[in-house]
Enzyme design. Structure first.
Site, PDB file in Angstrom:
ATOM      1  N   ARG A 172      -0.144  -9.449  13.107  1.00 15.03           N
ATOM      2  CA  ARG A 172      -0.596  -8.291  12.286  1.00 15.03           C
ATOM      3  C   ARG A 172      -1.338  -8.999  11.377  1.00 15.03           C
ATOM      4  NH1 ARG A 172       4.467  -5.409  10.432  1.00 15.03           N
ATOM      5  NH2 ARG A 172       3.167  -4.414   9.151  1.00 15.03           N
ATOM      6  N   ARG A 177      -9.374   0.391   8.769  1.00 14.34           N
ATOM      7  CA  ARG A 177      -9.057  -0.970   9.136  1.00 14.34           C
ATOM      8  C   ARG A 177     -10.052  -1.621   9.909  1.00 14.34           C
ATOM      9  NH1 ARG A 177      -3.357  -0.028   8.461  1.00 14.34           N
ATOM     10  NH2 ARG A 177      -2.358  -1.370   9.625  1.00 14.34           N
ATOM     11  N   LYS A 197       0.840  -1.229   0.028  1.00 11.90           N
ATOM     12  CA  LYS A 197       0.128   0.028  -0.055  1.00 11.90           C
ATOM     13  C   LYS A 197       0.696   1.269   0.156  1.00 11.90           C
ATOM     14  CE  LYS A 197      -2.028  -1.137   3.940  1.00 11.90           C
ATOM     15  NZ  LYS A 197      -1.063  -2.406   4.171  1.00 11.90           N
ATOM     16  N   ARG A 232      11.734  -5.770   4.740  1.00 15.37           N
ATOM     17  CA  ARG A 232      11.608  -4.411   4.587  1.00 15.37           C
ATOM     18  C   ARG A 232      12.297  -3.581   5.483  1.00 15.37           C
ATOM     19  NH1 ARG A 232       5.582  -2.070   5.466  1.00 15.37           N
ATOM     20  NH2 ARG A 232       6.088  -3.177   7.231  1.00 15.37           N
ATOM     21  N   ARG A 237      11.278  -1.845  11.520  1.00 19.45           N
ATOM     22  CA  ARG A 237      10.259  -1.010  12.224  1.00 19.45           C
ATOM     23  C   ARG A 237      10.210  -1.975  13.509  1.00 19.45           C
ATOM     24  NH1 ARG A 237       5.425   0.135   8.237  1.00 19.45           N
ATOM     25  NH2 ARG A 237       4.415  -1.302   9.767  1.00 19.45           N
TER      26      ARG A 237
HETATM   27  P1  AP5 Z   1       4.958  -1.448   1.940  1.00 18.93           P
HETATM   28  O1  AP5 Z   1       4.741  -0.773   0.666  1.00 18.93           O
HETATM   29  O2  AP5 Z   1       5.673  -1.107   3.084  1.00 18.93           O
HETATM   30  O3  AP5 Z   1       3.542  -2.394   2.334  1.00 18.93           O
HETATM   31  P2  AP5 Z   1       2.241  -1.912   3.139  1.00 18.93           P
HETATM   32  O4  AP5 Z   1       1.213  -2.500   2.598  1.00 18.93           O
HETATM   33  O5  AP5 Z   1       2.243  -0.398   3.257  1.00 18.93           O
HETATM   34  O6  AP5 Z   1       2.571  -2.582   4.582  1.00 18.93           O
HETATM   35  P3  AP5 Z   1       2.636  -1.962   5.999  1.00 18.93           P
HETATM   36  O7  AP5 Z   1       3.368  -3.033   7.007  1.00 18.93           O
HETATM   37  O8  AP5 Z   1       3.040  -0.669   6.046  1.00 18.93           O
HETATM   38  O9  AP5 Z   1       1.113  -1.745   6.274  1.00 18.93           O
HETATM   39  P4  AP5 Z   1       0.513  -2.265   7.558  1.00 18.93           P
HETATM   40  O10 AP5 Z   1      -0.715  -1.795   7.136  1.00 18.93           O
HETATM   41  O11 AP5 Z   1       0.882  -3.267   8.318  1.00 18.93           O
HETATM   42  O12 AP5 Z   1       1.405  -1.108   8.436  1.00 18.93           O
HETATM   43  P5  AP5 Z   1       1.035   0.385   8.920  1.00 18.93           P
HETATM   44  O13 AP5 Z   1       1.931   1.393   8.822  1.00 18.93           O
HETATM   45  O14 AP5 Z   1      -0.379   0.692   8.149  1.00 18.93           O
HETATM   46  O15 AP5 Z   1       5.775  -2.723   1.395  1.00 18.93           O
HETATM   47  C1  AP5 Z   1       6.193  -4.068   2.104  1.00 18.93           C
HETATM   48  C2  AP5 Z   1       7.631  -4.158   1.738  1.00 18.93           C
HETATM   49  O16 AP5 Z   1       7.547  -4.994   0.426  1.00 18.93           O
HETATM   50  C3  AP5 Z   1       8.572  -3.275   1.411  1.00 18.93           C
HETATM   51  O17 AP5 Z   1      10.093  -3.570   1.951  1.00 18.93           O
HETATM   52  C4  AP5 Z   1       8.753  -2.839  -0.105  1.00 18.93           C
HETATM   53  O18 AP5 Z   1       9.747  -2.477  -0.291  1.00 18.93           O
HETATM   54  C5  AP5 Z   1       8.309  -4.371  -0.689  1.00 18.93           C
HETATM   55  N1  AP5 Z   1       7.425  -4.244  -1.739  1.00 18.93           N
HETATM   56  C6  AP5 Z   1       6.192  -3.635  -1.899  1.00 18.93           C
HETATM   57  N2  AP5 Z   1       5.765  -3.631  -3.068  1.00 18.93           N
HETATM   58  C7  AP5 Z   1       6.957  -4.692  -3.876  1.00 18.93           C
HETATM   59  C8  AP5 Z   1       6.775  -5.183  -5.208  1.00 18.93           C
HETATM   60  N3  AP5 Z   1       5.949  -4.937  -5.813  1.00 18.93           N
HETATM   61  N4  AP5 Z   1       7.894  -6.044  -5.159  1.00 18.93           N
HETATM   62  C9  AP5 Z   1       8.557  -6.146  -4.600  1.00 18.93           C
HETATM   63  N5  AP5 Z   1       8.721  -5.692  -3.247  1.00 18.93           N
HETATM   64  C10 AP5 Z   1       7.673  -4.883  -2.600  1.00 18.93           C
HETATM   65  O19 AP5 Z   1       0.348   0.346  10.344  1.00 18.93           O
HETATM   66  C11 AP5 Z   1       1.240  -0.040  11.470  1.00 18.93           C
HETATM   67  C12 AP5 Z   1       0.368  -0.298  12.736  1.00 18.93           C
HETATM   68  O20 AP5 Z   1      -0.298   0.871  12.907  1.00 18.93           O
HETATM   69  C13 AP5 Z   1      -0.636  -1.213  12.789  1.00 18.93           C
HETATM   70  O21 AP5 Z   1      -0.429  -2.581  12.880  1.00 18.93           O
HETATM   71  C14 AP5 Z   1      -1.431  -0.631  13.735  1.00 18.93           C
HETATM   72  O22 AP5 Z   1      -1.042  -1.000  15.066  1.00 18.93           O
HETATM   73  C15 AP5 Z   1      -1.427   0.810  13.679  1.00 18.93           C
HETATM   74  N6  AP5 Z   1      -2.481   1.265  12.728  1.00 18.93           N
HETATM   75  C16 AP5 Z   1      -2.106   1.804  11.455  1.00 18.93           C
HETATM   76  N7  AP5 Z   1      -3.365   2.536  10.986  1.00 18.93           N
HETATM   77  C17 AP5 Z   1      -4.420   1.976  11.844  1.00 18.93           C
HETATM   78  C18 AP5 Z   1      -5.757   1.952  11.664  1.00 18.93           C
HETATM   79  N8  AP5 Z   1      -6.454   2.626  10.682  1.00 18.93           N
HETATM   80  N9  AP5 Z   1      -6.355   1.519  12.854  1.00 18.93           N
HETATM   81  C19 AP5 Z   1      -5.837   1.003  13.715  1.00 18.93           C
HETATM   82  N10 AP5 Z   1      -4.726   0.909  13.853  1.00 18.93           N
HETATM   83  C20 AP5 Z   1      -3.900   1.204  12.885  1.00 18.93           C
END
Ligand code: AP5
Length: 215
Positions: free
Chosen positions: A173, A88, A13, A127, A162
């Site tokens: 997660r 979420r 994402k 990552r 992270r």
């Molecule tokens: P990346 O682009 O970082 O993936 P992502 O889907 O953004 O993954 P996240 O782990 O950031 O999402 P998340 O939803 O768990 O975490 P968030 O920060 O929102 O890509 C991942 C890896 O793959 C990278 O290394 C990238 O380089 C690689 N990659 C990507 N695309 C690729 C491709 N096409 N080919 C090869 N490699 C590729 O949330 C963290 C925490 O915050 C949550 O656990 C929760 O505690 C809290 N939180 C956040 N939002 C909320 C909410 N709305 N409600 C409640 N709690 C929340």
């Protein structure tokens, strides 16, 4: 554009959102990035969120909604935005619907980035993220490493793993996603403007979105 990006942790994402911002100046709104910046700043919100995040749990809905109600009314959102990691849960989606009606915002599209679980697990373990809260560039030691190991190409800050990237937190997660976030797919299918993109290439995801929006 005004787009919501759904997908499991590691689906890409954040990576897709950053590519889309380059198309028309729309901004990325990542609740994860905002929360991590609050944790680093040691704010009350950050202190509340940290324990949930490190364990791989969701931060309570009321904390997220308070934060997003303010964020979506900031002037830069008028250029367009990419919601990354929000909503979420079904209660967040329902409250977002009411909020968008109140502030007169309409989404162009809800996109689910659909990536197999084995690919996701591999990506999350490899990552790396820029530690500078204003940058937070995303890297991957296999598919997209920084030019100099451990240093961000964009701002020169350290590139780190992270706190929620332990094996235990990643597993939790993914369970939390299946239980609380995956039901949003059915919710938005019924609401309309939903597309599922089963794709491991971020460029292909961006091209599918461009095609749908005739960009
Ligand atoms: P990346 O682009 O970082 O993936 P992502 O889907 O953004 O993954 P996240 O782990 O950031 O999402 P998340 O939803 O768990 O975490 P968030 O920060 O929102 O890509 C991942 C890896 O793959 C990278 O290394 C990238 O380089 C690689 N990659 C990507 N695309 C690729 C491709 N096409 N080919 C090869 N490699 C590729 O949330 C963290 C925490 O915050 C949550 O656990 C929760 O505690 C809290 N939180 C956040 N939002 C909320 C909410 N709305 N409600 C409640 N709690 C929340």
């Amino acid at each position: 554009m005004k787009i919501m990006l759904l997908g499991a942790p590691g689906a890409g994402k954040g990576t897709v959102a950053k590519l889309l911002t380059a198309l028309d100046g729309s901004i990325q709104i990542s609740t994860g990035d905002i929360l991590r910046a609050q944790v680093r700043a040691g704010s009350d919100l950050g202190k509340k969120a940290q324990e949930f995040m490190n364990a791989g749990d969701l931060v309570p809905d009321e904390v997220i909604m308070g934060m997003m109600e303010k964020r979506l009314q900031e002037p830069d959102c008028q250029k367009g935005f990419l919601l990354d990691g929000f909503p979420r849960t079904i209660p967040q989606a329902e409250q977002l619907k009411v909020l968008m009606e109140k502030i007169n915002i309409d989404l162009d599209m809800v996109v689910n980035i659909d990536v197999p679980r084995d690919v996701i697990l591999d990506r999350l373990c490899t990552r790396r993220t820029c530690n500078n809260g204003d940058c937070q560039e995303i890297y991957n030691v296999k598919s997209n490493p920084p030019k100099t190991e451990g240093i961000c190409d964009k701002c020169g800050s350290p590139v780190i793993q992270r706190d929620d990237e332990t094996e235990e937190a990643i597993t939790h997660r993914l369970e939390t996603f299946s239980e609380k976030t995956a039901p949003l797919i059915g919710y938005y299918e019924k609401e309309g403007k939903f597309i599922n993109i089963p794709c491991t290439s971020s460029d292909d995801v961006v091209n599918a979105i461009k095609e749908k929006l005739s960009l």
